[in-house]
Write an enzyme that holds these catalytic residues in place. Structure first.
Site, PDB file in Angstrom:
ATOM      1  N   TYR A 197       0.820  -1.213   0.000  1.00  0.00           N
ATOM      2  CA  TYR A 197       0.000   0.000   0.000  1.00  0.00           C
ATOM      3  C   TYR A 197       0.851   1.259   0.000  1.00  0.00           C
ATOM      4  CZ  TYR A 197      -4.459  -2.355   0.171  1.00  0.00           C
ATOM      5  OH  TYR A 197      -5.553  -3.108  -0.168  1.00  0.00           O
ATOM      6  N   HIS A 225     -15.187   1.946  -2.131  1.00  0.00           N
ATOM      7  CA  HIS A 225     -14.151   1.088  -1.542  1.00  0.00           C
ATOM      8  C   HIS A 225     -13.171   1.844  -0.660  1.00  0.00           C
ATOM      9  CE1 HIS A 225     -14.912  -1.913  -5.066  1.00  0.00           C
ATOM     10  NE2 HIS A 225     -15.829  -1.997  -4.121  1.00  0.00           N
ATOM     11  N   CYS A 262      -0.914   1.564  16.128  1.00  0.00           N
ATOM     12  CA  CYS A 262      -1.869   2.547  16.652  1.00  0.00           C
ATOM     13  C   CYS A 262      -1.352   3.111  17.978  1.00  0.00           C
ATOM     14  CB  CYS A 262      -3.228   1.863  16.860  1.00  0.00           C
ATOM     15  SG  CYS A 262      -4.427   2.881  17.721  1.00  0.00           S
ATOM     16  N   SER A 287     -13.578  -3.495 -15.214  1.00  0.00           N
ATOM     17  CA  SER A 287     -13.752  -4.829 -15.817  1.00  0.00           C
ATOM     18  C   SER A 287     -15.103  -5.411 -15.429  1.00  0.00           C
ATOM     19  CB  SER A 287     -12.624  -5.755 -15.350  1.00  0.00           C
ATOM     20  OG  SER A 287     -12.618  -5.815 -13.919  1.00  0.00           O
TER      21      SER A 287
HETATM   22  C1  BV8 Z   1     -18.186  -8.125  -0.057  1.00  0.00           C
HETATM   23  C2  BV8 Z   1     -10.072  -1.466  -2.335  1.00  0.00           C
HETATM   24  C3  BV8 Z   1     -19.590  -9.150   1.535  1.00  0.00           C
HETATM   25  C4  BV8 Z   1      -8.806  -2.135  -1.862  1.00  0.00           C
HETATM   26  C5  BV8 Z   1     -11.187  -3.190  -3.679  1.00  0.00           C
HETATM   27  C6  BV8 Z   1     -15.638 -14.576  -0.829  1.00  0.00           C
HETATM   28  C7  BV8 Z   1     -15.833 -13.950   0.395  1.00  0.00           C
HETATM   29  C8  BV8 Z   1     -16.392 -12.690   0.492  1.00  0.00           C
HETATM   30  C9  BV8 Z   1     -16.703 -11.996  -0.671  1.00  0.00           C
HETATM   31  C10 BV8 Z   1     -16.482 -12.614  -1.871  1.00  0.00           C
HETATM   32  C11 BV8 Z   1     -15.973 -13.893  -1.983  1.00  0.00           C
HETATM   33  N1  BV8 Z   1     -15.896 -14.219  -3.313  1.00  0.00           N
HETATM   34  C12 BV8 Z   1     -16.334 -13.177  -4.055  1.00  0.00           C
HETATM   35  C13 BV8 Z   1     -16.678 -12.213  -3.200  1.00  0.00           C
HETATM   36  C14 BV8 Z   1     -17.159 -10.931  -3.511  1.00  0.00           C
HETATM   37  C15 BV8 Z   1     -15.929 -10.050  -3.691  1.00  0.00           C
HETATM   38  C16 BV8 Z   1     -15.628 -10.028  -5.167  1.00  0.00           C
HETATM   39  O1  BV8 Z   1     -16.330  -9.355  -5.887  1.00  0.00           O
HETATM   40  N2  BV8 Z   1     -14.597 -10.772  -5.603  1.00  0.00           N
HETATM   41  C17 BV8 Z   1     -14.295 -10.802  -7.021  1.00  0.00           C
HETATM   42  C18 BV8 Z   1     -12.814 -11.036  -7.216  1.00  0.00           C
HETATM   43  C19 BV8 Z   1     -15.138 -11.896  -7.666  1.00  0.00           C
HETATM   44  N3  BV8 Z   1     -16.291  -8.742  -3.197  1.00  0.00           N
HETATM   45  C20 BV8 Z   1     -15.977  -8.399  -1.944  1.00  0.00           C
HETATM   46  O2  BV8 Z   1     -15.321  -9.066  -1.201  1.00  0.00           O
HETATM   47  C21 BV8 Z   1     -16.583  -7.068  -1.486  1.00  0.00           C
HETATM   48  N4  BV8 Z   1     -17.181  -7.247  -0.219  1.00  0.00           N
HETATM   49  O3  BV8 Z   1     -18.659  -8.793  -0.942  1.00  0.00           O
HETATM   50  O4  BV8 Z   1     -18.558  -8.210   1.238  1.00  0.00           O
HETATM   51  C22 BV8 Z   1     -19.827  -9.042   2.971  1.00  0.00           C
HETATM   52  C23 BV8 Z   1     -21.046  -8.522   3.404  1.00  0.00           C
HETATM   53  C24 BV8 Z   1     -21.270  -8.459   4.763  1.00  0.00           C
HETATM   54  C25 BV8 Z   1     -20.293  -8.902   5.676  1.00  0.00           C
HETATM   55  C26 BV8 Z   1     -19.069  -9.403   5.216  1.00  0.00           C
HETATM   56  C27 BV8 Z   1     -18.829  -9.485   3.854  1.00  0.00           C
HETATM   57  C28 BV8 Z   1     -15.488  -6.042  -1.341  1.00  0.00           C
HETATM   58  C29 BV8 Z   1     -14.922  -5.712  -2.694  1.00  0.00           C
HETATM   59  C30 BV8 Z   1     -13.982  -4.502  -2.582  1.00  0.00           C
HETATM   60  C31 BV8 Z   1     -12.544  -4.932  -2.629  1.00  0.00           C
HETATM   61  N5  BV8 Z   1     -11.681  -3.748  -2.615  1.00  0.00           N
HETATM   62  N6  BV8 Z   1     -10.466  -2.042  -3.631  1.00  0.00           N
HETATM   63  C32 BV8 Z   1      -7.640  -1.823  -2.743  1.00  0.00           C
HETATM   64  O5  BV8 Z   1      -7.761  -1.023  -3.680  1.00  0.00           O
HETATM   65  O6  BV8 Z   1      -6.550  -2.389  -2.457  1.00  0.00           O
HETATM   66  S1  BV8 Z   1     -11.485  -3.886  -5.154  1.00  0.00           S
HETATM   67  C33 BV8 Z   1     -10.430  -3.282  -6.303  1.00  0.00           C
HETATM   68  O7  BV8 Z   1     -10.434  -4.184  -7.388  1.00  0.00           O
HETATM   69  C34 BV8 Z   1     -10.875  -1.981  -6.913  1.00  0.00           C
HETATM   70  O8  BV8 Z   1     -11.421  -1.099  -5.993  1.00  0.00           O
HETATM   71  C35 BV8 Z   1     -11.883  -2.405  -7.953  1.00  0.00           C
HETATM   72  O9  BV8 Z   1     -13.143  -2.579  -7.392  1.00  0.00           O
HETATM   73  C36 BV8 Z   1     -11.364  -3.760  -8.327  1.00  0.00           C
HETATM   74  C37 BV8 Z   1     -10.637  -3.665  -9.633  1.00  0.00           C
HETATM   75  O10 BV8 Z   1     -11.654  -3.569 -10.590  1.00  0.00           O
HETATM   76  P1  BV8 Z   1     -11.572  -2.452 -11.704  1.00  0.00           P
HETATM   77  O11 BV8 Z   1     -11.631  -1.130 -11.061  1.00  0.00           O
HETATM   78  O12 BV8 Z   1     -12.585  -2.780 -12.692  1.00  0.00           O
HETATM   79  O13 BV8 Z   1     -10.130  -2.605 -12.286  1.00  0.00           O
HETATM   80  P2  BV8 Z   1      -9.610  -3.746 -13.257  1.00  0.00           P
HETATM   81  O14 BV8 Z   1      -8.147  -3.690 -13.244  1.00  0.00           O
HETATM   82  O15 BV8 Z   1     -10.325  -5.031 -12.962  1.00  0.00           O
HETATM   83  O16 BV8 Z   1     -10.139  -3.269 -14.694  1.00  0.00           O
HETATM   84  C38 BV8 Z   1      -9.669  -2.079 -15.219  1.00  0.00           C
HETATM   85  C39 BV8 Z   1     -10.476  -1.818 -16.484  1.00  0.00           C
HETATM   86  O17 BV8 Z   1     -10.028  -0.589 -17.042  1.00  0.00           O
HETATM   87  C40 BV8 Z   1     -10.296  -2.888 -17.543  1.00  0.00           C
HETATM   88  O18 BV8 Z   1     -11.561  -3.230 -18.074  1.00  0.00           O
HETATM   89  C41 BV8 Z   1      -9.451  -2.181 -18.614  1.00  0.00           C
HETATM   90  O19 BV8 Z   1      -9.762  -2.624 -19.916  1.00  0.00           O
HETATM   91  C42 BV8 Z   1      -9.880  -0.762 -18.434  1.00  0.00           C
HETATM   92  N7  BV8 Z   1      -8.910   0.249 -18.880  1.00  0.00           N
HETATM   93  C43 BV8 Z   1      -7.563   0.123 -19.012  1.00  0.00           C
HETATM   94  N8  BV8 Z   1      -7.050   1.288 -19.461  1.00  0.00           N
HETATM   95  C44 BV8 Z   1      -8.102   2.158 -19.574  1.00  0.00           C
HETATM   96  C45 BV8 Z   1      -9.276   1.497 -19.213  1.00  0.00           C
HETATM   97  N9  BV8 Z   1     -10.489   2.077 -19.238  1.00  0.00           N
HETATM   98  C46 BV8 Z   1     -10.555   3.349 -19.642  1.00  0.00           C
HETATM   99  N10 BV8 Z   1      -9.470   4.063 -20.010  1.00  0.00           N
HETATM  100  C47 BV8 Z   1      -8.237   3.496 -19.995  1.00  0.00           C
HETATM  101  N11 BV8 Z   1      -7.165   4.206 -20.368  1.00  0.00           N
END
Ligand code: BV8
Length: 263
Positions: A70, A122, A156, A198
């Site tokens: 981080y 997030h 902390c 994505s």
């Molecule tokens: C939740 C902060 C429930 C941290 C992030 C098992 C257990 C629990 C939950 C789960 C599980 N299995 C699945 C889940 C759900 C899980 C999830 O979705 N997993 C995925 C992998 C399937 N979600 C969670 O865990 C969420 N919480 O469900 O809690 C709960 C409820 C009650 C009590 C307890 C639990 C929490 C999800 C949040 C995680 N934190 N970020 C940090 O940053 O370190 S996520 C992080 O990754 C980002 O914030 C973002 O959300 C994600 C990345 O996605 P994108 O932003 O889309 O980025 P990516 O690289 O994927 O894509 C980039 C895109 O840009 C591409 O399409 C590319 O083509 C495009 N691009 C490239 N260049 C350009 C462009 N576009 C435009 N212009 C350009 N130039």
């Protein structure tokens, strides 16, 4: 359809919209020098899967490794500036009655550009907190008030638990108020502009489905197809730093850019 047809369709929807929602992901910050999550990463990211680092279990197992990851990202965020895509969204906000940005990003660049209504789904990598609820809640920690290194998670001052960034990790719930507002906006918007995501991470990825279900026009901006493309009415293929300024210029020139007055 040709690019111009797609642009016209997007501008037609935007010029008629009262409420525009923007759902943004890491791609909108790519042209500010911040790597996305799923593209091949250089350096530290090449060796670790972000989804294996951004979890409470990873932090508990090795707080110093997660902290140093981080700190690397924090250094990128602090030296980054909003790009033309962020600035175009600020311009767009002036051309429609109401615009709300629902962002998955933790870099703070939408606000830095001047967007006035941003929902941080997030959390923020510009804020830090105690990883324990030592005072009944995650105590905010101002890093400028403590000494810390890039390699070791500081502790902390109140309870000695390791300090972590104020972001939502995988497996953690999103802030309830932010999530509720995001789905409320998605269910009421006339246009959902999905930029640079994505569409994989839940529940943020469901916002565009909710908007589509509720009858809004879904417009996607991305250089490549994503999980969102299949449900988008318009797919404007290209980097957001180039596409969004074109949309705004086209809206100013050809759209009924004066917001629709109440009839
Ligand atoms: C939740 C902060 C429930 C941290 C992030 C098992 C257990 C629990 C939950 C789960 C599980 N299995 C699945 C889940 C759900 C899980 C999830 O979705 N997993 C995925 C992998 C399937 N979600 C969670 O865990 C969420 N919480 O469900 O809690 C709960 C409820 C009650 C009590 C307890 C639990 C929490 C999800 C949040 C995680 N934190 N970020 C940090 O940053 O370190 S996520 C992080 O990754 C980002 O914030 C973002 O959300 C994600 C990345 O996605 P994108 O932003 O889309 O980025 P990516 O690289 O994927 O894509 C980039 C895109 O840009 C591409 O399409 C590319 O083509 C495009 N691009 C490239 N260049 C350009 C462009 N576009 C435009 N212009 C350009 N130039």
């Amino acid at each position: 359809m040709s690019w111009k047809d797609d642009l016209n369709k997007a501008v037609e929807a935007l010029s008629r919209a009262r409420l525009v929602a923007v759902s943004s992901g890491a791609g909108v910050s790519k042209e500010s020098g911040i790597p996305t999550f799923r593209e091949a990463q250089t350096g530290l990211w090449a060796r670790y899967d972000p989804e294996q680092l951004a979890t409470p279990a990873a932090f508990e197992r090795d707080p110093d490794l997660v902290w140093s990851w981080y700190m690397y990202r924090y250094s990128l965020v602090r030296q980054s500036q909003p790009n033309s895509g962020h600035h175009a969204l600020v311009e767009l906000e002036k051309l429609v009655p109401t615009l709300v940005i629902l962002t998955q990003n933790v870099d703070g660049l939408h606000r830095a550009a001047g967007s006035t209504d941003v929902v941080d789904l997030h959390g923020s990598l510009r804020r830090f907190k105690c990883s324990a609820n030592c005072r009944g809640f995650p105590t905010p920690i101002d890093l400028s008030t403590i000494s810390y290194s890039q390699e070791q998670a500081p502790h902390c001052p109140h309870c000695s638990a390791p300090i972590c960034p104020d972001v939502v990790w995988f497996g953690e719930p999103l802030p309830a108020d932010a999530l509720a507002r995001a789905f409320d906006v998605a269910s009421k918007c006339d246009v959902m502009l999905v930029v640079g995501t994505s569409g994989v991470v839940q529940p943020a990825a469901s916002l565009s489905y909710e908007a589509r279900r509720a009858g809004s026009t879904v417009i996607e901006v991305n250089p490549v197809a994503s999980q969102v493309t299949q449900l988008a009415h318009v797919f404007l293929q290209g980097p957001s730093g180039q596409v969004l300024p074109q949309v705004v210029d086209w809206l100013k020139a050809h759209g009924n850019s004066s917001p629709i007055t109440e009839v």
